[in-house]
Scaffold this active site. Structure first.
Site, PDB file in Angstrom:
ATOM      1  N   ASN A  91      21.851  31.216  37.030  1.00 19.90           N
ATOM      2  CA  ASN A  91      20.681  31.201  37.917  1.00 19.90           C
ATOM      3  C   ASN A  91      19.424  30.767  37.172  1.00 19.90           C
ATOM      4  O   ASN A  91      18.624  29.985  37.679  1.00 19.90           O
ATOM      5  CB  ASN A  91      20.472  32.586  38.538  1.00 19.90           C
ATOM      6  CG  ASN A  91      21.378  32.784  39.748  1.00 19.90           C
ATOM      7  OD1 ASN A  91      21.161  32.184  40.787  1.00 19.90           O
ATOM      8  ND2 ASN A  91      22.413  33.579  39.599  1.00 19.90           N
ATOM      9  N   GLU A 127      29.763  20.058  47.331  1.00 17.92           N
ATOM     10  CA  GLU A 127      30.507  21.275  46.972  1.00 17.92           C
ATOM     11  C   GLU A 127      31.918  21.112  47.527  1.00 17.92           C
ATOM     12  O   GLU A 127      32.096  20.858  48.717  1.00 17.92           O
ATOM     13  CB  GLU A 127      29.806  22.504  47.567  1.00 17.92           C
ATOM     14  CG  GLU A 127      30.646  23.780  47.598  1.00 17.92           C
ATOM     15  CD  GLU A 127      31.208  24.193  46.240  1.00 17.92           C
ATOM     16  OE1 GLU A 127      30.437  24.277  45.279  1.00 17.92           O
ATOM     17  OE2 GLU A 127      32.440  24.416  46.160  1.00 17.92           O
ATOM     18  N   ARG A 184      17.779  55.564  15.615  1.00 16.54           N
ATOM     19  CA  ARG A 184      17.444  56.427  14.480  1.00 16.54           C
ATOM     20  C   ARG A 184      18.601  56.501  13.494  1.00 16.54           C
ATOM     21  O   ARG A 184      18.420  56.420  12.289  1.00 16.54           O
ATOM     22  CB  ARG A 184      17.104  57.830  15.009  1.00 16.54           C
ATOM     23  CG  ARG A 184      16.335  58.669  14.019  1.00 16.54           C
ATOM     24  CD  ARG A 184      15.803  59.913  14.675  1.00 16.54           C
ATOM     25  NE  ARG A 184      16.882  60.849  15.006  1.00 16.54           N
ATOM     26  CZ  ARG A 184      16.695  61.993  15.659  1.00 16.54           C
ATOM     27  NH1 ARG A 184      15.482  62.329  16.079  1.00 16.54           N
ATOM     28  NH2 ARG A 184      17.694  62.800  15.906  1.00 16.54           N
ATOM     29  N   CYS A 244      30.501  37.314  41.747  1.00 15.60           N
ATOM     30  CA  CYS A 244      30.435  38.632  41.088  1.00 15.60           C
ATOM     31  C   CYS A 244      30.861  39.755  42.025  1.00 15.60           C
ATOM     32  O   CYS A 244      31.309  40.813  41.576  1.00 15.60           O
ATOM     33  CB  CYS A 244      29.005  38.915  40.627  1.00 15.60           C
ATOM     34  SG  CYS A 244      28.228  37.508  39.827  1.00 15.60           S
ATOM     35  N   TRP A 259      15.155  62.958  23.346  1.00 17.23           N
ATOM     36  CA  TRP A 259      15.481  61.771  22.540  1.00 17.23           C
ATOM     37  C   TRP A 259      16.533  61.008  23.343  1.00 17.23           C
ATOM     38  O   TRP A 259      17.691  61.423  23.386  1.00 17.23           O
ATOM     39  CB  TRP A 259      16.054  62.129  21.169  1.00 17.23           C
ATOM     40  CG  TRP A 259      15.021  62.526  20.160  1.00 17.23           C
ATOM     41  CD1 TRP A 259      14.545  63.778  19.947  1.00 17.23           C
ATOM     42  CD2 TRP A 259      14.362  61.667  19.230  1.00 17.23           C
ATOM     43  NE1 TRP A 259      13.614  63.749  18.949  1.00 17.23           N
ATOM     44  CE2 TRP A 259      13.480  62.465  18.480  1.00 17.23           C
ATOM     45  CE3 TRP A 259      14.412  60.304  18.942  1.00 17.23           C
ATOM     46  CZ2 TRP A 259      12.671  61.960  17.475  1.00 17.23           C
ATOM     47  CZ3 TRP A 259      13.614  59.794  17.940  1.00 17.23           C
ATOM     48  CH2 TRP A 259      12.746  60.617  17.225  1.00 17.23           C
ATOM     49  N   LYS A 266      27.206  59.599  19.871  1.00 18.03           N
ATOM     50  CA  LYS A 266      27.638  60.110  21.175  1.00 18.03           C
ATOM     51  C   LYS A 266      26.526  60.991  21.722  1.00 18.03           C
ATOM     52  O   LYS A 266      25.944  61.777  20.970  1.00 18.03           O
ATOM     53  CB  LYS A 266      28.922  60.927  21.038  1.00 18.03           C
ATOM     54  CG  LYS A 266      30.120  60.039  20.717  1.00 18.03           C
ATOM     55  CD  LYS A 266      31.420  60.811  20.718  1.00 18.03           C
ATOM     56  CE  LYS A 266      32.582  59.948  20.248  1.00 18.03           C
ATOM     57  NZ  LYS A 266      32.793  58.750  21.059  1.00 18.03           N
ATOM     58  N   ALA A 299      25.549  29.030  42.128  1.00 18.40           N
ATOM     59  CA  ALA A 299      24.341  29.604  41.513  1.00 18.40           C
ATOM     60  C   ALA A 299      23.453  28.552  40.848  1.00 18.40           C
ATOM     61  O   ALA A 299      22.271  28.400  41.204  1.00 18.40           O
ATOM     62  CB  ALA A 299      24.770  30.657  40.492  1.00 18.40           C
ATOM     63  N   ALA A 300      24.006  27.806  39.903  1.00 21.69           N
ATOM     64  CA  ALA A 300      23.162  26.872  39.143  1.00 21.69           C
ATOM     65  C   ALA A 300      22.730  25.701  40.013  1.00 21.69           C
ATOM     66  O   ALA A 300      21.543  25.343  40.046  1.00 21.69           O
ATOM     67  CB  ALA A 300      23.927  26.379  37.909  1.00 21.69           C
TER      68      ALA A 300
HETATM   69  C1  LIG Z   1      35.287  37.695  39.821  1.00 23.55           C
HETATM   70  C2  LIG Z   1      34.009  37.349  39.138  1.00 23.55           C
HETATM   71  C3  LIG Z   1      33.085  38.335  38.837  1.00 23.55           C
HETATM   72  C4  LIG Z   1      31.901  38.010  38.189  1.00 23.55           C
HETATM   73  N1  LIG Z   1      30.997  39.011  37.902  1.00 23.55           N
HETATM   74  C5  LIG Z   1      29.829  38.694  37.281  1.00 23.55           C
HETATM   75  C6  LIG Z   1      28.872  39.709  37.002  1.00 23.55           C
HETATM   76  O1  LIG Z   1      29.068  40.886  37.336  1.00 23.55           O
HETATM   77  N2  LIG Z   1      27.722  39.351  36.363  1.00 23.55           N
HETATM   78  C7  LIG Z   1      27.470  38.044  36.002  1.00 23.55           C
HETATM   79  O2  LIG Z   1      26.395  37.765  35.435  1.00 23.55           O
HETATM   80  N3  LIG Z   1      28.373  37.073  36.265  1.00 23.55           N
HETATM   81  C8  LIG Z   1      29.525  37.366  36.890  1.00 23.55           C
HETATM   82  N4  LIG Z   1      30.432  36.375  37.167  1.00 23.55           N
HETATM   83  C9  LIG Z   1      30.150  35.010  36.724  1.00 23.55           C
HETATM   84  C10 LIG Z   1      29.291  34.266  37.715  1.00 23.55           C
HETATM   85  O3  LIG Z   1      29.848  34.334  38.996  1.00 23.55           O
HETATM   86  C11 LIG Z   1      29.185  32.820  37.249  1.00 23.55           C
HETATM   87  O4  LIG Z   1      28.649  32.806  35.950  1.00 23.55           O
HETATM   88  C12 LIG Z   1      28.298  32.005  38.150  1.00 23.55           C
HETATM   89  O5  LIG Z   1      28.813  31.948  39.454  1.00 23.55           O
HETATM   90  C13 LIG Z   1      28.198  30.583  37.591  1.00 23.55           C
HETATM   91  O6  LIG Z   1      27.476  29.789  38.454  1.00 23.55           O
HETATM   92  P1  LIG Z   1      27.659  28.200  38.406  1.00 23.55           P
HETATM   93  O7  LIG Z   1      26.838  27.680  39.517  1.00 23.55           O
HETATM   94  O8  LIG Z   1      27.422  27.725  37.039  1.00 23.55           O
HETATM   95  O9  LIG Z   1      29.209  27.960  38.663  1.00 23.55           O
HETATM   96  P2  LIG Z   1      30.138  28.389  39.889  1.00 23.55           P
HETATM   97  O10 LIG Z   1      29.650  29.627  40.528  1.00 23.55           O
HETATM   98  O11 LIG Z   1      31.524  28.369  39.377  1.00 23.55           O
HETATM   99  O12 LIG Z   1      29.930  27.194  40.899  1.00 23.55           O
HETATM  100  C14 LIG Z   1      30.373  25.916  40.626  1.00 23.55           C
HETATM  101  C15 LIG Z   1      30.690  25.267  41.939  1.00 23.55           C
HETATM  102  O13 LIG Z   1      30.997  23.903  41.706  1.00 23.55           O
HETATM  103  C16 LIG Z   1      32.021  23.508  42.588  1.00 23.55           C
HETATM  104  N5  LIG Z   1      32.632  22.323  41.987  1.00 23.55           N
HETATM  105  C17 LIG Z   1      33.261  22.223  40.798  1.00 23.55           C
HETATM  106  N6  LIG Z   1      33.656  20.967  40.578  1.00 23.55           N
HETATM  107  C18 LIG Z   1      33.258  20.238  41.652  1.00 23.55           C
HETATM  108  C19 LIG Z   1      33.377  18.870  41.999  1.00 23.55           C
HETATM  109  N7  LIG Z   1      33.975  17.997  41.202  1.00 23.55           N
HETATM  110  N8  LIG Z   1      32.865  18.457  43.179  1.00 23.55           N
HETATM  111  C20 LIG Z   1      32.238  19.344  44.015  1.00 23.55           C
HETATM  112  N9  LIG Z   1      32.114  20.654  43.737  1.00 23.55           N
HETATM  113  C21 LIG Z   1      32.608  21.096  42.559  1.00 23.55           C
HETATM  114  C22 LIG Z   1      32.929  24.717  42.645  1.00 23.55           C
HETATM  115  O14 LIG Z   1      33.696  24.716  43.827  1.00 23.55           O
HETATM  116  C23 LIG Z   1      31.926  25.858  42.604  1.00 23.55           C
HETATM  117  O15 LIG Z   1      31.571  26.321  43.895  1.00 23.55           O
HETATM  118  C24 LIG Z   1      31.628  36.670  37.834  1.00 23.55           C
HETATM  119  C25 LIG Z   1      32.549  35.679  38.133  1.00 23.55           C
HETATM  120  C26 LIG Z   1      33.722  35.995  38.785  1.00 23.55           C
HETATM  121  C27 LIG Z   1      34.709  34.904  39.111  1.00 23.55           C
END
Ligand SMILES: Cc1cc2nc3c(=O)[nH]c(=O)nc-3n(C[C@H](O)[C@H](O)[C@H](O)COP(=O)(O)OP(=O)(O)OC[C@H]3O[C@@H](n4cnc5c(N)ncnc54)[C@H](O)[C@@H]3O)c2cc1C
Length: 483
Positions: free
Chosen positions: A335, A61, A472, A71, A464, A391, A37-38
């Site tokens: 994100n 990655e 309220r 998620c 309401w 409630k 995501a990030a």
């Molecule tokens: C089961 C589950 C359900 C979730 N449900 C929700 C939800 O309903 N709502 C919500 O807002 N959030 C939810 N989340 C959280 C959300 O998925 C995370 O907050 C989000 O994915 C974080 O994004 P990110 O890019 O920071 O990290 P990540 O998604 O963890 O991505 C980091 C990536 O970096 C890679 N990486 C790490 N170290 C290295 C390295 N040294 N070299 C190369 N690659 C590396 C990893 O393999 C990974 O793919 C959920 C998470 C899980 C696990």
């Protein structure tokens, strides 16, 4: 530099000038660590602002997938989503072909040298390491699941659910071993979503939680509502119980989860014990780490180390109500921070304004939501608080399928400023939290909130809305408490 030739036309002179500018253009290289995501939000955003001749983007990655929806994993495992690929928003080849972002999956960054501005990358298939130079580096390594430090925790049959690869392993285990009993360790939101998934798969579900309630981000009485609902759904809750180990058979597959209250038989176990920022790589490179264990950044997502950036679950941010540094692992935050890092890396300006910790989840029919601070957290942050619980129903009481909703609202004594809200209820309950989040974002008082012109018709709410009733009631309590 030779002067432009005089005898040519203006168009020719202009195209020669443009070619020369291109030749002298400095191409910077951005390296992104983490392709979800990030990381990929940042890479895509930066690419929108700078073409490949200005900015080369190389993303590493370690897994097989990019931009996947972790998620969705519990719903995929629960059988509500058919194919794993439905959870992948953009595959590596799409980044390569459509956005000129050189994504290398199966590549793990194993070291960062911030002085030399290089990263060391291991090609996991080939087992080879190579160094790559960068001008800008974005660390987006996410969070890592907390594993209780007990004997046997790494046994076969004990699964985390952080990545699609993990999810696939759980599905394979369900198919290959036909387990009958699942133990979910930890009852945070991932734990309860996985408990639902196991129940939907027809397993007997036990949930072991060290705290006295599930969802410890809720105040206790709201957590109790969740516990009651889970029990009514047929789950077995073991609250206030610590896991002490994992018992295995001769094949090293899990047979039971050992607790202070005895051993719970288990054919499969899933970890839902929370996460911490995966900031180890940055810490090893002496990129500063904050009190929440997230990487320190300013509001533009820059780390204190020149050329270093961080975003998502691995980064620290600040809470807009408590004003404290926090790391909250949510896709919503990852994100947004990725986009902001990308805007800044692309030469624009953008600042991340902090978080409220707004989150929703559900366990079967029971919806759960929170934003801001609960009563306990608000007190711990130094606020004098007034809290009230109401409630109500999600629709007019006479309309079909009007379902119960409970809302707890926390306000500051004296000022009436809204500090947080929690909701537990059935269909139509949880997303009401977004109204509270918006009010909180704008630092409204509960008196402001109760006069907001929310919509009404019987199929959607009582006249309401429960939000207004909650505001309220707590407004009345603030007035009664005085200054
Ligand atoms: C089961 C589950 C359900 C979730 N449900 C929700 C939800 O309903 N709502 C919500 O807002 N959030 C939810 N989340 C959280 C959300 O998925 C995370 O907050 C989000 O994915 C974080 O994004 P990110 O890019 O920071 O990290 P990540 O998604 O963890 O991505 C980091 C990536 O970096 C890679 N990486 C790490 N170290 C290295 C390295 N040294 N070299 C190369 N690659 C590396 C990893 O393999 C990974 O793919 C959920 C998470 C899980 C696990």
């Amino acid at each position: 530099m030779a002067p432009l030739p005089r005898a040519t036309s203006a168009t020719e002179r202009s195209s020669t000038a443009r070619r020369r500018i291109q030749e002298y253009q400095v191409t910077e290289r951005l390296i992104v660590i983490g392709g979800d995501a990030a990381g990929m939000s940042a890479a895509s955003q930066a690419r929108r602002l700078k073409g490949p001749d200005e900015l080369e983007i190389l993303a590493f990655e370690r897994g097989r997938f990019t931009s996947y929806a972790a998620c969705g994993i519990p719903y995929w495992i629960g059988g509500l989503i058919g194919e794993r690929d439905e959870l992948v928003a953009r595959a590596p080849e799409v980044f390569r072909e459509k956005q000129s972002i050189d994504v290398r999956t199966g590549h793990e960054v194993v070291g960062i040298d911030t002085g030399a501005r290089t990263v060391t990358v291991r090609d996991l298939a080939a087992g080879e390491e190579a160094e790559h130079a960068y001008d800008q580096l974005l660390v987006a390594t996410g969070a890592t699941p907390l594993r209780p430090p007990v004997p046997g925790i790494d046994a076969d049959g004990v699964f985390g659910v952080q990545t699609l690869e993990h999810g696939q392993k759980v599905l394979d285990a369900l198919a290959d071993r036909d387990p009958q009993r699942a133990v979910v360790i930890g009852a945070g939101y991932i734990g309860i979503e996985m408990a639902e998934a196991m129940l939907l798969r027809g397993l007997e579900v036990h949930v072991v939680e060290m705290a006295d309630q599930p969802m410890s981000t809720l105040d206790p009485e709201m957590g109790d509502l969740v516990a009651d609902a889970m029990r009514r759904m047929g789950m077995h809750l073991h609250l206030g119980v610590a896991v002490e180990g994992i018992a295995t058979g001769e094949d090293e597959w899990i047979r039971g989860v050992v607790t202070a209250d005895g051993t719970l038989e288990a054919d499969i176990a899933v970890l839902g014990t929370g996460t911490r920022p995966f900031s180890d790589l940055a810490a090893d490179a002496e990129i500063p780490i904050g009190p929440s264990r997230g990487i320190v950044t300013d509001r533009r997502q820059r780390t204190p180390v020149d050329g270093g950036w961080a975003a998502g679950d691995c980064a620290e941010t600040f809470h807009r109500v408590s004003r404290s540094p926090v790391s909250i692992a949510l896709g919503t935050i990852a994100n947004k921070q990725g986009r902001i890092a990308g805007l800044n890396l692309g030469g624009s300006y953008s600042a991340f304004p902090g978080v409220l910790g707004t989150a929703v989840t559900k366990v079967c029919e029971m919806e759960i939501a929170r934003t801001g601070l609960g009563e306990t957290a608000a007190q711990a942050a130094g606020f004098e608080v007034v809290a009230e619980t109401i409630k109500g129903t999600t629709r007019a009481h006479y309309y079909p399928d009007a379902t119960p909703i409970t809302i707890k609202t926390v306000a500051e004594r004296g000022t009436g400023r809204l500090l947080g809200a929690q909701i537990v209820g059935r269909e139509g309950a949880a997303k009401r939290i977004d109204v509270f989040a918006t009010a909180l974002w704008n630092e409204m008082t509960v008196d402001d909130l109760l006069n907001v012109d929310l919509s009404y018709a019987p199929p959607f709410s009582p006249v309401w809305d429960p939000i207004l009733i909650a505001a309220r009631k707590v407004d009345g309590a603030v007035r009664a408490a005085g200054l």
